[in-house]
Write a protein that holds these residues in place. Structure first.
Motif, short mmCIF file in Angstrom:
data_model
loop_
_atom_site.label_atom_id
_atom_site.label_comp_id
_atom_site.label_asym_id
_atom_site.label_seq_id
_atom_site.Cartn_x
_atom_site.Cartn_y
_atom_site.Cartn_z
N TYR B 9 45.52 44.96 25.02
CA TYR B 9 45.87 43.86 25.92
C TYR B 9 46.75 44.35 27.03
O TYR B 9 46.45 43.94 28.32
N GLU B 10 47.72 45.12 26.64
CA GLU B 10 48.43 45.84 27.72
C GLU B 10 47.75 46.65 28.51
O GLU B 10 48.06 46.71 29.60
N GLU B 11 46.60 47.40 27.83
CA GLU B 11 45.98 48.37 28.68
C GLU B 11 44.96 47.65 29.53
O GLU B 11 45.08 48.04 30.86
N ILE B 12 44.65 46.49 29.30
CA ILE B 12 43.59 45.47 30.33
C ILE B 12 44.46 45.07 31.39
O ILE B 12 44.03 45.35 32.39
N GLN B 13 45.80 44.67 31.12
CA GLN B 13 46.57 44.19 31.98
C GLN B 13 46.71 44.85 33.13
O GLN B 13 46.70 44.87 34.21
N SER B 14 47.21 46.32 32.53
CA SER B 14 47.88 47.40 33.63
C SER B 14 46.45 47.79 34.34
O SER B 14 46.60 48.03 35.65
N LEU B 15 45.26 47.78 33.67
CA LEU B 15 44.19 48.34 34.46
C LEU B 15 43.60 47.19 35.57
O LEU B 15 43.41 47.57 36.83
N GLU B 16 43.82 45.92 35.46
CA GLU B 16 43.60 45.06 36.34
C GLU B 16 44.44 44.91 37.23
O GLU B 16 44.06 44.65 38.65
N GLU B 17 45.80 45.21 37.02
CA GLU B 17 46.90 45.45 38.24
C GLU B 17 46.37 46.60 38.99
O GLU B 17 46.53 46.39 40.36
N GLU B 18 46.02 47.68 38.50
CA GLU B 18 45.63 48.88 39.26
C GLU B 18 44.43 48.66 40.20
O GLU B 18 44.37 49.11 41.25
N ILE B 19 43.49 48.05 39.69
CA ILE B 19 42.25 47.59 40.49
C ILE B 19 42.67 46.70 41.53
O ILE B 19 42.29 46.96 42.47
N LYS B 20 43.45 45.87 41.17
CA LYS B 20 43.92 44.91 42.30
C LYS B 20 44.51 45.78 43.74
O LYS B 20 43.94 45.44 44.66
N LEU B 21 45.40 46.50 43.22
CA LEU B 21 46.12 47.54 44.25
C LEU B 21 45.23 48.21 44.95
O LEU B 21 45.32 48.20 46.17
N LEU B 22 44.23 48.93 43.97
CA LEU B 22 43.19 49.76 44.62
C LEU B 22 42.23 49.06 45.56
O LEU B 22 42.11 49.48 46.66
N ALA B 23 41.90 47.79 45.34
CA ALA B 23 41.15 46.86 46.05
C ALA B 23 41.76 46.82 47.56
O ALA B 23 41.10 46.96 48.33
N GLU B 24 43.05 46.32 47.33
CA GLU B 24 44.06 46.01 48.56
C GLU B 24 44.10 47.28 49.56
O GLU B 24 43.92 47.07 50.62
N LYS B 25 44.37 48.47 48.77
CA LYS B 25 44.47 49.72 49.53
C LYS B 25 43.24 50.00 50.29
O LYS B 25 43.33 50.46 51.47
N LYS B 97 51.96 51.24 48.65
CA LYS B 97 51.74 50.09 48.16
C LYS B 97 51.55 50.04 46.53
O LYS B 97 50.65 50.60 45.88
N THR B 98 52.65 49.35 45.94
CA THR B 98 52.72 49.17 44.64
C THR B 98 52.91 47.86 44.27
O THR B 98 52.89 46.85 45.26
N LYS B 99 53.07 47.49 43.01
CA LYS B 99 53.32 45.83 42.58
C LYS B 99 54.16 45.25 43.29
O LYS B 99 54.04 44.15 43.79
N ASN B 100 55.38 45.94 43.50
CA ASN B 100 56.79 45.20 44.04
C ASN B 100 57.04 45.83 45.49
O ASN B 100 57.74 45.30 45.91
N ARG B 101 56.57 46.87 45.91
CA ARG B 101 56.94 47.60 47.20
C ARG B 101 55.87 48.01 48.09
O ARG B 101 54.83 48.38 47.72
N THR B 102 56.13 47.38 49.32
CA THR B 102 55.03 47.68 50.46
C THR B 102 55.72 48.45 51.52
O THR B 102 56.75 48.05 51.86
N LEU B 124 59.94 48.22 54.85
CA LEU B 124 59.88 48.15 53.42
C LEU B 124 59.98 46.82 53.14
O LEU B 124 60.92 46.20 53.45
N GLU B 125 59.03 46.44 52.17
CA GLU B 125 58.80 44.99 51.78
C GLU B 125 59.01 45.15 50.33
O GLU B 125 58.38 45.87 49.45
N ILE B 126 60.05 44.62 49.66
CA ILE B 126 60.17 44.58 48.47
C ILE B 126 60.18 43.03 47.50
O ILE B 126 60.73 42.19 48.03
#
Lengths: 296, 189
Positions: B9-25, B97-102, B124-126
């Motif tokens: 479950y943890e790995e799924i969550q971390s992959l989903e976050e990574e995918i979201k960030l990559l898509a935004e990037k 661009k990471t989860k908390n920082r842009t 810098l936005e936190i």
């Protein structure tokens, strides 16, 4: 009454056929119960394994998706996807894509207005202005005013704190010069935000030098606190009272630094020097300079 | 068994976050490396309306996009007229661009009444628990009328402290005064 002992121990206690058949049925029931439990456990384990297998398959899917995206972004950054917006047809972006690009661009420029201090949005009955505050490069809270323009300009709603003299400022400028009204209000709000920021920074970074609590009012234009200083490897207590008489300024107009009456003369000199420093420099910067100055 | 399910479950969550960030990037990169001129925009609006009339499957009607664009442009044009600050170009690039920082790099040029400026800065936005904090760094300002010694002192002090907000507010009132003075001189000529 069900015997809980295994079968072979009551073979010797049999007293007639009925007791025997009761015992056999009881034993059979127990075996059935055990078998049911084992079956349930087996089913649970199989379900868990199935679930784990499904989840692992999902992980594989996501990993694949992630790797594809990574590759796309790398290509992008090497400049091989070229201009155009839409991946499927890089040479000819769709009209929708062009419009969406333009919308995103205009939104980005509107966000920059936030950084200039005054931004806003037209509404059906007027304008909603947003005043942003900052201390040097750090942006602090922003405050909004919903203005109606007919039959005359007036404030419909706002998020300006009560201790800011909004009505006074509005009475003076709102009808005649909205720009001036916002500018004066912005001065008040920025000065307030700046004073609050300095006090917050002091409490956050120099709490070890402050003795007791830092007293401040909601407008943050009156601060009273005690702080310790070291002189010739002795620690002394100084008391400071800062009054910010100009509400549009984030430096104090009146500073009183006092020490105990029996304190040495050098301390009184230090108090006078600090008093002068607090009048000219932001509070947290003044304390930062203490740290680098006296290392006794 | 529970432990391994938890890990998955943890790995799924971390992959989903990574995918979201990559898509935004990907979207950001796409947006930031593209430019369409005003004529292209106008043509697109027309062609979009024609496409819709021909009955293509657009889930969002052209009038929605068109009116959204018009409303945003009205807001922008109002602000520029009201504040006197006109932006002639705005270039933005997302550096991090990471989860908390842009971190974004901005390049802005424009004018305030008759004074032209060019700015570059990093934003810098936190993401905190309840809010987003924004900080300006690496501020660099070029003023067209840079020969004025008071102006250059003001500019270097502003750059040193990242005082972007103060820059715009002061620029606004200075430019108004400057304009007023210019008009007064012209009047007396």
């Amino acid at each position: 009454r069900l015997p809980s002992r295994p079968p072979h121990s009551w073979r010797g206690k049999m007293e007639g056929g009925k007791a025997y058949s009761d015992g056999v049925f009881a034993h059979l029931e127990m075996l059935e119960a055990r078998a049911r439990e084992a079956a349930v456990k087996q089913e649970e384990m199989e379900q868990q394994e199935e679930k784990l297998a499904r989840l692992k398959a999902r992980v594989q899917e996501l990993r694949l998706q992630r790797d594809e995206l990574r590759a796309k972004v790398e290509l992008q950054e090497k400049g091989q996807l070229g201009k155009g917006g839409v991946v499927s047809d890089p040479a000819q972006p769709s009209a929708r894509a062009v419009l969406e690009w333009k919308i995103k661009s205009v939104k980005a420029t509107l966000q920059v207005f936030y950084l200039t201090g005054i931004s806003g949005k037209l509404t059906k009955r007027g304008v909603c202005f947003c005043i942003s505050t900052a201390y040097e490069g750090t942006y602090l809270d922003s405050y909004c005013l919903d203005l109606l323009i007919k039959p005359e300009v007036r404030i419909h709603r706002h998020s300006v704190p009560v201790f800011i003299p909004l009505e006074q400022i509005a009475k003076k400028y709102l009808q005649t010069d909205i720009r001036r009204f916002l500018s004066v209000l912005s001065d008040h709000l920025n000065a307030y935000a700046g004073r609050r920021y300095q006090a917050d920074q002091l409490q956050e970074h120099f709490s070890d030098q402050i003795e007791g609590t830092l007293q401040r009012n909601s407008l943050c234009n009156l601060l009273i606190f005690n702080y310790n200083v070291s002189s010739k490897s002795q620690t002394f207590l100084l008391r400071v009272r800062l009054l910010y008489g100009d509400l549009c300024c984030s430096l104090p107009t009146e500073v009183v630094v006092s020490c105990a009456p029996d304190a040495p003369a050098s301390l009184a000199e230090m108090a006078a020097a600090h008093s002068d420093l607090f009048r000219r420099t932001a509070l947290h910067k003044a304390f930062r300079s203490f740290g680098s100055a006296d290392k006794s | 068994m529970d432990n391994s399910i938890c890990q998955v479950y943890e790995e799924i969550q971390s992959l989903e976050e990574e995918i979201k960030l990559l898509a935004e990037k990907y979207e950001d990169n796409q947006h930031e490396s593209t430019f369409f001129s005003d004529e292209e925009i106008v043509m697109s609006i027309k062609s979009f309306q024609r496409e819709f009339q021909r009955g293509s499957k657009a889930h969002e009607s052209p009038s929605d996009l068109k009116s959204e664009l018009e409303s945003l442009e009205a807001d922008l044009s109002f602000l520029m007229k009201f504040t006197g600050i006109q932006f002639t170009s705005h270039y933005k690039k997302t550096l991090e661009k990471t989860k908390n920082r842009t971190v974004q790099k901005h390049r802005l040029s424009g004018n305030c009444h008759s004074l032209s400026f060019q700015l570059e800065f990093q934003l810098l936005e936190i993401q905190n628990k309840e809010s987003v904090s924004a900080v300006i760094t690496d501020l660099s300002i070029i003023m067209e009328s840079g020969e004025d010694s008071d102006m250059s002192k003001f500019v270097s002090s502003t750059e040193e402290h990242g005082n972007l907000l103060t820059f715009f507010r002061s620029l606004s009132s200075y430019a108004e005064w400057y304009e007023h003075r210019r008009c007064t001189f012209l009047h007396f000529k």
